[in-house]
Design a protein around this motif. Structure first.
Motif, mmCIF file in Angstrom:
data_model
loop_
_atom_site.group_PDB
_atom_site.id
_atom_site.type_symbol
_atom_site.label_atom_id
_atom_site.label_comp_id
_atom_site.label_asym_id
_atom_site.label_seq_id
_atom_site.Cartn_x
_atom_site.Cartn_y
_atom_site.Cartn_z
ATOM 1 N N ASN A 187 0.805 -1.255 0.107
ATOM 2 C CA ASN A 187 0.117 -0.048 0.136
ATOM 3 C C ASN A 187 0.782 1.298 -0.060
ATOM 4 O OD1 ASN A 187 -2.377 -1.595 0.137
ATOM 5 N ND2 ASN A 187 -2.322 -1.625 2.420
ATOM 6 N N TYR A 188 2.025 1.174 -0.242
ATOM 7 C CA TYR A 188 3.245 2.168 -0.213
ATOM 8 C C TYR A 188 2.706 3.557 -1.030
ATOM 9 C CZ TYR A 188 5.404 0.968 -4.550
ATOM 10 O OH TYR A 188 5.690 0.999 -5.755
ATOM 11 N N ASN A 189 2.025 3.209 -2.044
ATOM 12 C CA ASN A 189 1.620 4.457 -2.933
ATOM 13 C C ASN A 189 0.085 4.374 -3.034
ATOM 14 O OD1 ASN A 189 1.346 2.224 -4.567
ATOM 15 N ND2 ASN A 189 2.457 2.849 -6.243
ATOM 16 N N SER A 190 -0.563 3.901 -2.170
ATOM 17 C CA SER A 190 -2.181 4.252 -2.239
ATOM 18 C C SER A 190 -2.783 5.193 -2.074
ATOM 19 C CB SER A 190 -2.574 2.932 -1.142
ATOM 20 O OG SER A 190 -2.545 3.368 0.224
ATOM 21 N N LYS A 191 -3.966 5.487 -2.207
ATOM 22 C CA LYS A 191 -4.430 7.100 -2.176
ATOM 23 C C LYS A 191 -4.357 7.187 -0.608
ATOM 24 C CE LYS A 191 -7.135 7.111 -6.145
ATOM 25 N NZ LYS A 191 -8.413 7.043 -6.678
ATOM 26 N N PHE A 215 9.759 -5.657 -6.621
ATOM 27 C CA PHE A 215 8.768 -4.963 -5.688
ATOM 28 C C PHE A 215 9.809 -3.690 -5.035
ATOM 29 C CE2 PHE A 215 7.557 -3.765 -1.421
ATOM 30 C CZ PHE A 215 6.231 -3.070 -1.550
ATOM 31 N N LEU A 216 10.905 -4.278 -4.417
ATOM 32 C CA LEU A 216 11.695 -3.406 -3.626
ATOM 33 C C LEU A 216 12.267 -2.266 -4.583
ATOM 34 C CD1 LEU A 216 13.269 -2.566 -1.098
ATOM 35 C CD2 LEU A 216 15.233 -4.126 -1.945
ATOM 36 N N GLN A 217 12.579 -2.590 -6.003
ATOM 37 C CA GLN A 217 13.012 -1.467 -6.700
ATOM 38 C C GLN A 217 12.100 -0.492 -7.235
ATOM 39 O OE1 GLN A 217 16.264 -1.051 -7.983
ATOM 40 N NE2 GLN A 217 15.557 0.510 -9.118
ATOM 41 N N GLY A 218 10.643 -1.009 -7.325
ATOM 42 C CA GLY A 218 9.737 0.047 -7.520
ATOM 43 C C GLY A 218 9.473 0.866 -6.305
ATOM 44 N N VAL A 219 9.642 0.514 -5.183
ATOM 45 C CA VAL A 219 9.483 1.435 -3.792
ATOM 46 C C VAL A 219 10.754 2.389 -4.078
ATOM 47 C CG1 VAL A 219 9.683 1.399 -1.323
ATOM 48 C CG2 VAL A 219 8.205 -0.308 -2.414
ATOM 49 N N ASP A 253 10.297 -3.903 4.861
ATOM 50 C CA ASP A 253 10.929 -5.272 4.587
ATOM 51 C C ASP A 253 10.790 -5.823 3.494
ATOM 52 O OD1 ASP A 253 8.952 -6.846 5.198
ATOM 53 O OD2 ASP A 253 9.284 -6.570 7.458
ATOM 54 N N CYS A 254 11.645 -6.524 2.802
ATOM 55 C CA CYS A 254 11.413 -7.335 1.858
ATOM 56 C C CYS A 254 11.962 -8.709 2.080
ATOM 57 C CB CYS A 254 12.011 -6.942 0.679
ATOM 58 S SG CYS A 254 11.190 -7.239 -1.091
ATOM 59 N N ASP A 255 11.089 -9.630 2.520
ATOM 60 C CA ASP A 255 11.303 -10.812 3.448
ATOM 61 C C ASP A 255 12.230 -11.921 2.311
ATOM 62 O OD1 ASP A 255 9.930 -9.964 5.441
ATOM 63 O OD2 ASP A 255 7.956 -10.770 4.427
#
Length: 121
Positions: A49-53, A95-99, A82-84
């Protein structure tokens, strides 16, 4: 000029677990001048949800409230994720690269915990 640190954490508002770890670490290692520094949480309810509204809304609201106190007040946004399984699952690495790109684009900071935040603390 005041400084607000907005910590975006994976936990939800009910558990607050990640923020509790982070706040305890800050309190243990730093003496915070509460008149000039504010620490504000954003509970994302999951790292996806890092970029959710709703997350964007909370960040915006915290920043607006803090700047209303004094025009020179500054807010810094810090994502704590974290990125397990990043070393074994390609989708976690993607995912981590996107964040990372999202944070860079928005001038946010990223604290990445290898495995779980619980393992780190």
């Amino acid at each position: 000029m005041g400084l607000q640190l907005v910590f975006c954490v994976e936990a939800d508002k009910k558990s607050k677990s990640d923020f509790i770890y982070i706040k305890n670490a800050i309190d243990s290692f730093y003496e915070i001048d509460q008149a000039n520094i504010r620490i504000s949480p954003v509970f994302m309810g999951g790292k996806g949800n890092y970029n959710s509204k709703s997350v964007i809304k909370w960040i915006t609201e915290w920043k607006k409230q803090y700047q209303a106190g004094a025009k020179k007040n500054k807010s810094v946004v810090i994502y704590c994720l974290d990125c397990d399984e990043f070393d074994r699952k390609p989708e976690d690495r993607v995912f981590l690269q996107g964040v990372k790109e999202y944070c860079k684009t928005h001038d946010y900071h990223l604290i990445w915990f290898c495995r779980d935040i619980e393992d780190v603390f």
